[in-house]
Write a protein that holds these residues in place. Structure first.
Motif, short mmCIF file in Angstrom:
data_model
loop_
_atom_site.label_atom_id
_atom_site.label_comp_id
_atom_site.label_asym_id
_atom_site.label_seq_id
_atom_site.Cartn_x
_atom_site.Cartn_y
_atom_site.Cartn_z
N SER A 343 0.85 -1.19 0.00
CA SER A 343 0.00 0.00 0.00
C SER A 343 0.88 1.24 0.00
N LEU A 344 0.29 2.38 -0.33
CA LEU A 344 1.04 3.63 -0.35
C LEU A 344 1.59 3.96 1.03
N ALA A 345 0.79 3.73 2.07
CA ALA A 345 1.23 4.03 3.44
C ALA A 345 2.45 3.19 3.82
N THR A 346 2.43 1.91 3.48
CA THR A 346 3.55 1.03 3.80
C THR A 346 4.80 1.45 3.06
N VAL A 347 4.65 1.74 1.78
CA VAL A 347 5.80 2.14 0.97
C VAL A 347 6.42 3.42 1.51
N LEU A 348 5.59 4.41 1.81
CA LEU A 348 6.11 5.68 2.32
C LEU A 348 6.82 5.50 3.66
N ALA A 349 6.25 4.66 4.53
CA ALA A 349 6.88 4.42 5.83
C ALA A 349 8.24 3.76 5.67
N VAL A 350 8.33 2.79 4.75
CA VAL A 350 9.59 2.09 4.52
C VAL A 350 10.64 3.04 3.94
N VAL A 351 10.24 3.81 2.92
CA VAL A 351 11.18 4.73 2.28
C VAL A 351 11.67 5.78 3.25
N VAL A 352 10.76 6.39 3.99
CA VAL A 352 11.15 7.43 4.95
C VAL A 352 12.08 6.85 6.02
N GLY A 353 11.76 5.65 6.51
CA GLY A 353 12.59 5.05 7.54
C GLY A 353 14.00 4.75 7.07
N LEU A 354 14.13 4.15 5.89
CA LEU A 354 15.46 3.81 5.37
C LEU A 354 16.27 5.05 5.03
N VAL A 355 15.62 6.03 4.42
CA VAL A 355 16.35 7.26 4.05
C VAL A 355 16.71 8.07 5.30
N ALA A 356 15.89 7.99 6.33
CA ALA A 356 16.21 8.68 7.58
C ALA A 356 17.50 8.14 8.18
N LEU A 357 17.71 6.84 8.11
CA LEU A 357 18.96 6.26 8.61
C LEU A 357 20.15 6.75 7.78
N LEU A 358 19.97 6.79 6.46
CA LEU A 358 21.04 7.29 5.59
C LEU A 358 21.36 8.75 5.90
N SER A 359 20.33 9.54 6.09
CA SER A 359 20.51 10.97 6.37
C SER A 359 21.26 11.18 7.68
N THR A 360 20.95 10.37 8.66
CA THR A 360 21.56 10.54 9.98
C THR A 360 23.06 10.28 9.95
N SER A 361 23.48 9.35 9.14
CA SER A 361 24.90 8.97 9.13
C SER A 361 25.74 9.70 8.10
N SER A 362 25.15 10.30 7.09
CA SER A 362 25.94 10.84 5.97
C SER A 362 26.90 11.95 6.36
N PRO A 363 26.49 13.01 7.08
CA PRO A 363 27.47 14.06 7.39
C PRO A 363 28.65 13.54 8.21
N ALA A 364 28.36 12.71 9.21
CA ALA A 364 29.44 12.15 10.03
C ALA A 364 30.35 11.26 9.19
N GLY A 365 29.77 10.51 8.25
CA GLY A 365 30.57 9.65 7.38
C GLY A 365 31.47 10.45 6.47
#
Length: 439
Positions: A343-365
């Motif tokens: 569903s759209l809700a599931t897809v958006l939750a998954v995408v936001v969650g995975l990209v949030a992890l990437l965003s959190t680590s990128s500047p420090a990396g």
């Protein structure tokens, strides 16, 4: 009395000068953020649009039989631009470490704009035959060469434009700019898909985003020509490439391995997800493009916050270890949820969650890697690290995952690919030696 007045005037002048310096420094940093972000934005906007219209571009420029044939060729063309990145990283990285960050940034945005123009204006296979796919390939090769040096020069410039107290925040705008352009590209694709008839979209609509992206070129070129230089070394006798290979081989190898997980995840989640949702989850194209919008918005909002956090941590590595471990744990459940409840809700939750992890680590990396290179070879070192990792495991991620899906028929192939790359990055992070803050 007169001496007292003179002393007071001198004191007032010093105070005004001290107040003016932070103001001028903030203005310089704002110009640096805009200038560095524009070149990156053009690159990612084009990548986003190309990925979202990969099926259509494959049909128009690579008309072969089979369900996956034209899509594979289209995605291979997307990936082939990354083959030029290592060459661009060496040539433009050396140029940035010798002539300066400003001329290198001016060069890269001009080359990117030219590559975008070639793709956006290329006639189709039906119009000029085999020359059509060759033009698309030429445009991607040109973009890949320029992008190979762009990240090293632009990110080094952002770091050097900041202070020790805010360099993480400055560097974070590299990822925030990518998020903004991915969001703009996804919105543009969604609006065109929803607003145009399939015939119009195939005839001319897909070209609109590429031509709109060209508007960034002249603006970015002008702004970059008027930047304050942060480093140049015209008198150097040995190339930065030779110096970084001889003195910083360990940092090059581990840095390249370190970015594999984030690179593979970024290109699968941000770029491949729309095609994956259409092919495997049978979702409408316009709806699946909203996943790209969610990814871009998440990068744009969270990256500066992550940069702010990186500036306040005494060390980068603990944060990166925590995020990397969490990423390994959530990838499989995330794709299982998309398959189980598409569903759209599931897809958006998954995408936001995975990209949030990437965003959190990128500047420090980014800081962890850049602080392992001295300023005189920093642009070359980061450019080689980023170009090598992205070329091997990011640029061809969509092609590899599509091939794995075709070979195995397993809809969890993207998760397997991301898990493998993330495991390698986690091991590299454990072995990486964190350096004290560099100049």
């Amino acid at each position: 009395m007169q001496e007292g007045l003179e002393a007071a005037a001198i004191g007032a002048g010093k105070a005004q000068g001290a107040a003016a310096r932070p103001a001028s420094q903030r203005a310089m940093q704002r110009r640096a953020v805009v200038a560095a972000s524009l070149g990156n934005a053009l690159e990612w906007f084009d990548f986003t649009v190309f990925s979202f219209f990969a099926v259509l571009i494959g049909k128009l420029f690579f008309p072969v039989e089979g369900e996956y044939g034209s899509l594979l060729l289209s995605l291979a063309t997307f990936g082939i631009g990354f083959v030029m990145r290592p060459l661009g990283s060496v040539v433009i990285g050396n140029y940035a470490d010798r002539a300066g960050r400003k001329p290198a940034l001016t060069l890269t945005i001009g080359l990117m704009a030219l590559g975008t123009a070639i793709i956006g204006l290329a006639p189709t296979y039906a119009q000029i035959g085999i020359a059509a796919p060759l033009l698309i390939v030429a445009g991607r090769l040109l973009q890949g060469f320029s992008a190979g040096g762009e990240v090293g020069a632009a990110t080094s410039f952002l770091m050097e434009s900041g202070t020790r107290a805010n360099r993480g925040f400055m560097v974070s705008w590299q990822m925030a700019g990518q998020g903004a352009s991915a969001l703009a590209g996804a919105l543009c694709g969604a609006l065109l898909t929803r607003g145009l008839a399939p015939e119009a979209l195939e005839s001319w609509g897909w070209r609109v985003p590429f031509l709109l992206g060209l508007m960034i070129g002249p603006v970015g070129f002008y702004i970059r020509r008027h930047l304050d230089e942060t480093h140049s070394d015209h008198a150097r006798e040995r190339s930065a490439f030779a110096e970084v290979l001889r003195g910083h081989g360990r940092a090059l190898l581990l840095g390249t391995l370190l970015i594999l997980g984030g690179t593979a995840s970024m290109y699968v989640v941000v770029f491949y997800m729309p095609s994956y949702l259409v092919k495997m989850a049978h979702m409408p194209p316009a709806t699946s493009l909203l996943a790209g919008c969610a990814a871009g918005a998440t990068l744009l909002v969270l990256s500066p916050l992550a940069g702010w956090l990186a500036d306040r941590l005494p060390r980068r590595k603990p944060l990166l270890l925590a995020v990397s471990l969490l990423s390994l744990l959530v990838v499989w459940p995330a794709f299982s949820a998309v398959q189980g409840q598409p569903s759209l809700a599931t897809v958006l939750a998954v995408v936001v969650g995975l990209v949030a992890l990437l965003s959190t680590s990128s500047p420090a990396g980014f800081l962890l890697i850049m602080e392992s290179f001295p300023r005189k070879v920093r642009a070359t070192g980061l450019a080689i690290v980023y170009a090598s990792g992205v070329t091997l495991f990011g640029g061809f991620a969509q092609f590899i995952v599509t091939w794995l899906l075709k070979l195995s028929g397993d809809p969890m192939a993207p998760a397997w690919y991301m898990l493998g790359c993330s495991a390698v990055s986690f091991a590299a992070l454990l072995a990486f030696r964190e350096q004290a803050a560099a100049d």
